[in-house]
Each structure stands twice: as structure tokens, then as C-alpha cells.
Scaffold this motif. Structure first.
Motif, PDB file in Angstrom:
ATOM      1  N   UNK A   1     -21.759   7.132 -14.326  1.00 26.33           N
ATOM      2  CA  UNK A   1     -22.246   8.391 -13.753  1.00 26.33           C
ATOM      3  C   UNK A   1     -22.138   9.445 -14.851  1.00 26.33           C
ATOM      4  N   UNK A   2     -22.470  10.699 -14.534  1.00 24.08           N
ATOM      5  CA  UNK A   2     -22.391  11.782 -15.507  1.00 24.08           C
ATOM      6  C   UNK A   2     -21.433  12.861 -15.027  1.00 24.08           C
ATOM      7  N   UNK A   3     -20.764  13.499 -15.959  1.00 26.87           N
ATOM      8  CA  UNK A   3     -19.844  14.590 -15.626  1.00 26.87           C
ATOM      9  C   UNK A   3     -20.524  15.591 -14.701  1.00 26.87           C
ATOM     10  N   UNK A   4     -19.838  15.943 -13.621  1.00 29.09           N
ATOM     11  CA  UNK A   4     -20.384  16.911 -12.671  1.00 29.09           C
ATOM     12  C   UNK A   4     -21.068  16.282 -11.472  1.00 29.09           C
ATOM     13  N   UNK A   5     -21.329  14.968 -11.510  1.00 35.07           N
ATOM     14  CA  UNK A   5     -21.925  14.299 -10.347  1.00 35.07           C
ATOM     15  C   UNK A   5     -20.992  14.410  -9.138  1.00 35.07           C
TER      16      UNK A   5
ATOM     17  N   UNK B   1      -2.954  30.364 -32.638  1.00 32.71           N
ATOM     18  CA  UNK B   1      -4.193  30.307 -31.863  1.00 32.71           C
ATOM     19  C   UNK B   1      -4.112  29.297 -30.739  1.00 32.71           C
ATOM     20  N   UNK B   2      -4.896  29.524 -29.703  1.00 26.92           N
ATOM     21  CA  UNK B   2      -4.882  28.623 -28.540  1.00 26.92           C
ATOM     22  C   UNK B   2      -6.308  28.481 -28.015  1.00 26.92           C
ATOM     23  N   UNK B   3      -6.860  27.271 -28.149  1.00 31.15           N
ATOM     24  CA  UNK B   3      -8.208  26.976 -27.640  1.00 31.15           C
ATOM     25  C   UNK B   3      -8.075  26.396 -26.235  1.00 31.15           C
ATOM     26  N   UNK B   4      -8.411  27.195 -25.238  1.00 28.81           N
ATOM     27  CA  UNK B   4      -8.212  26.817 -23.842  1.00 28.81           C
ATOM     28  C   UNK B   4      -9.542  26.632 -23.134  1.00 28.81           C
ATOM     29  N   UNK B   5      -9.462  26.040 -21.945  1.00 25.75           N
ATOM     30  CA  UNK B   5     -10.658  25.817 -21.130  1.00 25.75           C
ATOM     31  C   UNK B   5     -10.594  26.718 -19.896  1.00 25.75           C
ATOM     32  N   UNK B   6     -10.761  28.013 -20.120  1.00 23.99           N
ATOM     33  CA  UNK B   6     -10.702  28.956 -19.005  1.00 23.99           C
ATOM     34  C   UNK B   6     -11.854  28.740 -18.035  1.00 23.99           C
ATOM     35  N   UNK B   7     -12.996  28.308 -18.565  1.00 25.80           N
ATOM     36  CA  UNK B   7     -14.186  28.089 -17.748  1.00 25.80           C
ATOM     37  C   UNK B   7     -14.761  26.714 -18.055  1.00 25.80           C
ATOM     38  N   UNK B   8     -15.833  26.358 -17.340  1.00 24.78           N
ATOM     39  CA  UNK B   8     -16.428  25.048 -17.524  1.00 24.78           C
ATOM     40  C   UNK B   8     -15.743  23.999 -16.672  1.00 24.78           C
ATOM     41  N   UNK B   9     -16.101  22.716 -16.870  1.00 27.85           N
ATOM     42  CA  UNK B   9     -15.572  21.688 -15.976  1.00 27.85           C
ATOM     43  C   UNK B   9     -14.071  21.468 -16.179  1.00 27.85           C
TER      44      UNK B   9
ATOM     45  N   UNK C   1     -10.276  13.864 -13.296  1.00 27.34           N
ATOM     46  CA  UNK C   1      -9.662  13.984 -11.979  1.00 27.34           C
ATOM     47  C   UNK C   1     -10.622  14.364 -10.868  1.00 27.34           C
ATOM     48  N   UNK C   2     -11.513  15.308 -11.122  1.00 31.19           N
ATOM     49  CA  UNK C   2     -12.410  15.793 -10.077  1.00 31.19           C
ATOM     50  C   UNK C   2     -13.324  14.689  -9.576  1.00 31.19           C
ATOM     51  N   UNK C   3     -14.046  14.043 -10.493  1.00 31.91           N
ATOM     52  CA  UNK C   3     -14.947  12.972 -10.077  1.00 31.91           C
ATOM     53  C   UNK C   3     -14.180  11.777  -9.525  1.00 31.91           C
ATOM     54  N   UNK C   4     -13.009  11.499 -10.113  1.00 34.04           N
ATOM     55  CA  UNK C   4     -12.193  10.394  -9.622  1.00 34.04           C
ATOM     56  C   UNK C   4     -11.794  10.571  -8.174  1.00 34.04           C
ATOM     57  N   UNK C   5     -11.435  11.799  -7.803  1.00 37.22           N
ATOM     58  CA  UNK C   5     -11.072  12.073  -6.412  1.00 37.22           C
ATOM     59  C   UNK C   5     -12.220  11.827  -5.447  1.00 37.22           C
TER      60      UNK C   5
ATOM     61  N   UNK D   1      -9.854 -10.129 -10.333  1.00 35.88           N
ATOM     62  CA  UNK D   1     -11.162  -9.654 -10.793  1.00 35.88           C
ATOM     63  C   UNK D   1     -11.237  -8.142 -10.610  1.00 35.88           C
ATOM     64  N   UNK D   2     -11.987  -7.479 -11.470  1.00 30.99           N
ATOM     65  CA  UNK D   2     -12.069  -6.019 -11.363  1.00 30.99           C
ATOM     66  C   UNK D   2     -13.374  -5.489 -11.937  1.00 30.99           C
ATOM     67  N   UNK D   3     -13.790  -4.336 -11.422  1.00 30.81           N
ATOM     68  CA  UNK D   3     -14.946  -3.602 -11.934  1.00 30.81           C
ATOM     69  C   UNK D   3     -14.450  -2.265 -12.479  1.00 30.81           C
ATOM     70  N   UNK D   4     -15.301  -1.617 -13.263  1.00 31.73           N
ATOM     71  CA  UNK D   4     -14.970  -0.321 -13.845  1.00 31.73           C
ATOM     72  C   UNK D   4     -16.075   0.670 -13.520  1.00 31.73           C
ATOM     73  N   UNK D   5     -15.677   1.895 -13.161  1.00 34.68           N
ATOM     74  CA  UNK D   5     -16.631   2.988 -13.026  1.00 34.68           C
ATOM     75  C   UNK D   5     -16.216   4.060 -14.029  1.00 34.68           C
ATOM     76  N   UNK D   6     -17.187   4.551 -14.820  1.00 38.66           N
ATOM     77  CA  UNK D   6     -16.818   5.539 -15.834  1.00 38.66           C
ATOM     78  C   UNK D   6     -17.915   6.572 -16.063  1.00 38.66           C
ATOM     79  N   UNK D   7     -17.495   7.707 -16.595  1.00 37.80           N
ATOM     80  CA  UNK D   7     -18.374   8.820 -16.948  1.00 37.80           C
ATOM     81  C   UNK D   7     -18.909   8.568 -18.357  1.00 37.80           C
ATOM     82  N   UNK D   8     -20.211   8.325 -18.469  1.00 34.49           N
ATOM     83  CA  UNK D   8     -20.771   7.993 -19.776  1.00 34.49           C
ATOM     84  C   UNK D   8     -21.125   9.222 -20.616  1.00 34.49           C
ATOM     85  N   UNK D   9     -20.928  10.429 -20.057  1.00 33.39           N
ATOM     86  CA  UNK D   9     -21.230  11.647 -20.811  1.00 33.39           C
ATOM     87  C   UNK D   9     -20.053  12.077 -21.687  1.00 33.39           C
ATOM     88  N   UNK D  10     -18.838  11.840 -21.214  1.00 29.60           N
ATOM     89  CA  UNK D  10     -17.644  12.251 -21.946  1.00 29.60           C
ATOM     90  C   UNK D  10     -17.229  11.182 -22.953  1.00 29.60           C
TER      91      UNK D  10
END
Length: 395
Positions: A215-219, A43-51, A243-247, A178-187
Motif C-alpha cells: 500500500x502507500x503511506x496515507x492509505x 539543532x533539532x530536525x523535528x516532524x511538527x507537521x506531515x504524516x 503505526x497509523x496504517x498498522x492500526x 507460514x506467513x504473509x507480509x503487508x508493507x508500505x512501498x512508499x517509505x
């Protein structure tokens, strides 16, 4: 290379011994013939659709390369290996339904996937109840496989094993204090990276953590987050992102003139990252376990064929991961003596589980792959910096 399951040295003594030996060989041949026309189902569970659809787009050529190779090797004693691919739409609920279908309706021997940590969290319990091995593809949040032993595995380096060396080298080379972090809090994956893994890596590297924004996934609009980060005046910014939001985030950094050292998560190796970021991606550091320019002939043959299948697209980490997971399952079916008889389904599933559990130094295109006591992959991690849209290895 074809596997030879029976090697016997026969010294002809009496005619009776010859008759017995021939009868034994005919019995083996008959057993193999009984499986003719059937297939070993994985079996293979793939992400053909969605984000996560781009993961499937880049991963599928790797699976196709594996299918070609398995076919050229004659399958298993002439019986083909079939990969049944279902779409989870990158949603946990869909992943549950597809896992149940593969396990109870299709009666597959093992399952490859799902992709994300959120999906693995809901699919792995099914694997435990049904006693079927399930191997996550891209999930890197620490600790998930360990909770669902002994049937859950992930052919990934967890992010805590990747980010420590990456952040130390990045901070040293770029004099980041010194550094800051930006992250997706939904995933679940990016949230763990942003709240636990990257802060620990910064502390270990002697970098002061100034704070984080979310931020949230898809922003698609990150102007407010980058404006806030600018006020902190950090030396560096950590991208705990897909990758998408990071870009889009690094593109916004460039637009606002935030010129700081950038380091990104494992998924910043995704093709979408460079495509969406454009020239703003140059100078971003990241790390993962696949080196496309590895001079190993096996890797370069894989790269060439995957590119042909994809219509000219370069293979990436996901392409390699699909390929390696398929080939490991093929290897285990042969090595562990899977019979593929309906009445042996439970025993065959246990054989494959045992094979994954004891996997050591499998020669994949990612490199030598071993499964550790927690069910996660152990392999080399390479550090890269993007220059001219290309990932260049940092020695």
C-alpha cells in the motif's frame, strides 16, 4: 550532578607559587565569563507537521524534560544549552532546507534528527560536506549511517537487529509455520523491512514466506489487501508498517475475520497504533528499545515528569529518544571540552563528532547506549505483546 573540569591539589610553598596559581584561576574564570549570555546551540530536525506529526507530539515532552534537567544543572559552566527546533514536515526536501539553515545560518554545534530513513538519506550528505554530526532519531533501515561516516549517526537499533529475535519468539509461541507480509512501498524504511529484513527474519525462524501485499503511506482502506491475504490462509501476518496504517490494518483484519498471529514493526509501538486499532491490537507482537515499566528509578522519574508535561499522556519510545539524544549532546559538550567560541566552531563540531563516535554505555532512559562502528546505536531490545491496550513485556 555538576561536572568539575579542574581538580587541583595545591601545596602552598612560596608566595610566588600562590600568585601564579591565583592568576591561572582568574584566567579560567575570565574565559568562562566571556561566554556568559550566550548559549551552546544544538539543532533539532523535528516532524511538527506531515504524516510524522504524532512523533513530534509524543517526543517533545522528552526534550522538555531534558531542557529542565540541563537548566537545573546550570547548563555548561553557567551557560545555557539551546535547542533550535525546525519542522521538516516529514519531507526530505524540507529536511534539506532546515539542515542547511541550522548548519550555515544558525551555526549550531550538532544536529539531532531527522526522523525517517528517507530524510536521513538526503540530510546525512550535507552533514558530511559541512563536517557536523547529525544523529537520526527513528530511522532504522540498515546501512544508512555506514554510507555517510564519520559524521552520520543514528541513536536507533537497526531493524535487522530487532526483528530476528522478535520473529523467532513470535513464531515459536504462536506455532507459526507460514506467513504473509503487508508493507508500505512508499517509505524507504517500511519497504526495506517488507522486502528484505522481515523475509530474512522469517527464513531464519523457519517460517515459510507466502507472499506480500503493498500500500502507500496515507492509505486508509486496506480491504483489498486483507481479502487477498485471506486467500493464502497464512498462520501469521507481518506488519511492515508505520503505526497509523498498522492500526487500521489490524482493525480491517478483525472486520474480515482474519484471525492469525500478528507481528509488527518497530513503529507499531507508536501510540497511534493502539488508538486506531482499538481492541483489534490485542495479541499483536512487536519490539523496541524502551521499556516504560522499567523499575529503574531514573526511568520512572522520567515517565512521571514527561506525563505531567504532556497533560497526562504516557511517554513512549519517541519521548525517550528525544530525551536521550538531548542529554547525550549535553554530556558531550562538557566531556569533550567544547569552548563555544565562534572561531572554534569547526573544532567544537569535531569534538562532538568524536564524542558520538566513542560513546559507550551512556546511561539513558532507554538503557545503556553505545555507538557501533557503523554509527548506529547498540542497546537492549525488548519484546512486547499488546494486551488490553497495553504493551506487556515478553520474557
Amino acid at each position: 550532578m555538576r561536572s568539575q573540569y579542574f581538580r587541583r591539589t595545591i601545596r602552598l610553598g612560596t608566595s610566588l607559587f600562590v600568585v601564579v596559581t591565583l592568576a591561572f584561576l582568574l584566567m579560567i574564570q575570565s574565559s568562562v565569563a566571556e561566554t556568559s549570555g550566550k548559549s551552546f546551540k544544538i539543532g533539532f530536525l523535528a516532524t511538527k507537521t506531515g504524516f510524522g506529526a504524532s512523533w513530534f507530539e509524543w517526543g517533545m515532552p522528552g526534550l522538555e524534560v531534558a531542557q529542565e534537567e540541563i537548566k537545573s544543572l546550570g547548563g555548561v559552566n553557567g551557560v545555557p544549552v539551546e535547542f533550535i527546533v525546525y519542522d521538516t514536515a516529514t519531507k526530505p526536501q524540507e529536511a534539506i532546507q532546515m539542515m542547511q539553515k541550522l548548519t550555515y545560518t544558525d551555526k549550531v554545534l550538532a544536529v539531532i534528527g531527522p526522523h525517517t530513513s528517507s530524510e536521513c538519506e538526503v540530510v546525512f550528505p550535507i552533514a558530511v560536506r559541512a563536517k557536523i554530526s547529525c544523529v537520526g532519531l527513528l530511522s532504522a533501515e540498515p546501512g544508512i549511517s555506514a554510507k555517510y561516516r564519520p559524521w552520520a549517526f543514528r541513536n536507533t537499533l537497526t531493524s535487522d537487529k530487532v526483528y530476528g529475535p522478535l520473529v523467532r519468539k513470535w513464531a515459536t509461541k504462536n506455532q507459526v509455520k507460514t506467513a504473509a507480509i503487508i508493507y508500505d512501498q512508499k517509505s524507504a524504511f517500511t519497504k526495506a523491512d517488507g522486502e528484505k529484513v522481515f523475509p530474512a527474519a522469517l527464513e531464519s525462524a523457519g517460517v515459510k514466506f507466502l507472499g506480500s501485499v503493498t500500500y502507500l503511506t496515507g492509505d486508509t482502506d486496506f480491504s483489498a489487501q486483507i481479502t487477498k491475504i485471506k486467500m493464502w490462509n497464512p498462520d501469521g501476518l507481518v506488519l511492515a508498517t508505520f503505526g497509523k496504517e498498522g492500526g487500521l490494518i489490524v482493525k480491517e483484519c478483525k472486520r474480515q475475520g482474519l484471525s492469525v498471529a500478528l507481528v509488527g514493526s518497530i513503529d507499531c509501538n507508536a501510540i497511534d497504533f493502539v488508538r486506531l486499532a482499538g481492541s483489534a491490537a490485542d495479541g499483536v507482537w512487536t519490539s523496541h528499545s524502551f521499556w516504560p515499566d522499567n523499575p529503574d528509578p531514573k526511568v520512572q522519574r522520567f515517565m512521571k515528569r514527561a506525563k505531567e508535561i504532556s497533560g497526562g499522556k504516557e511517554a513512549d519510545l519517541t519521548t525517550a529518544r528525544y530525551y536521550d539524544c538531548a542529554m547525550i549532546n549535553y554530556h558531550l559538550i562538557k566531556k569533550m571540552g567544547v569552548t563555544n567560541r565562534p572561531e572554534d566552531l569547526d573544532l567544537d563540531r569535531e569534538k562532538i563528532r568524536k564524542g558520538w563516535e566513542t560513546l559507550e554505555d551512556f546511561p539513558g532512559v532507554e538503557g545503556k547506549i553505545t555507538i557501533n562502528k557503523d554509527g548506529d546505536g547498540e542497546k537492549s531490545a525488548y519484546i512486547f505483546v499488546i494486551k488490553g491496550g497495553k504493551y506487556q513485556r515478553v520474557q
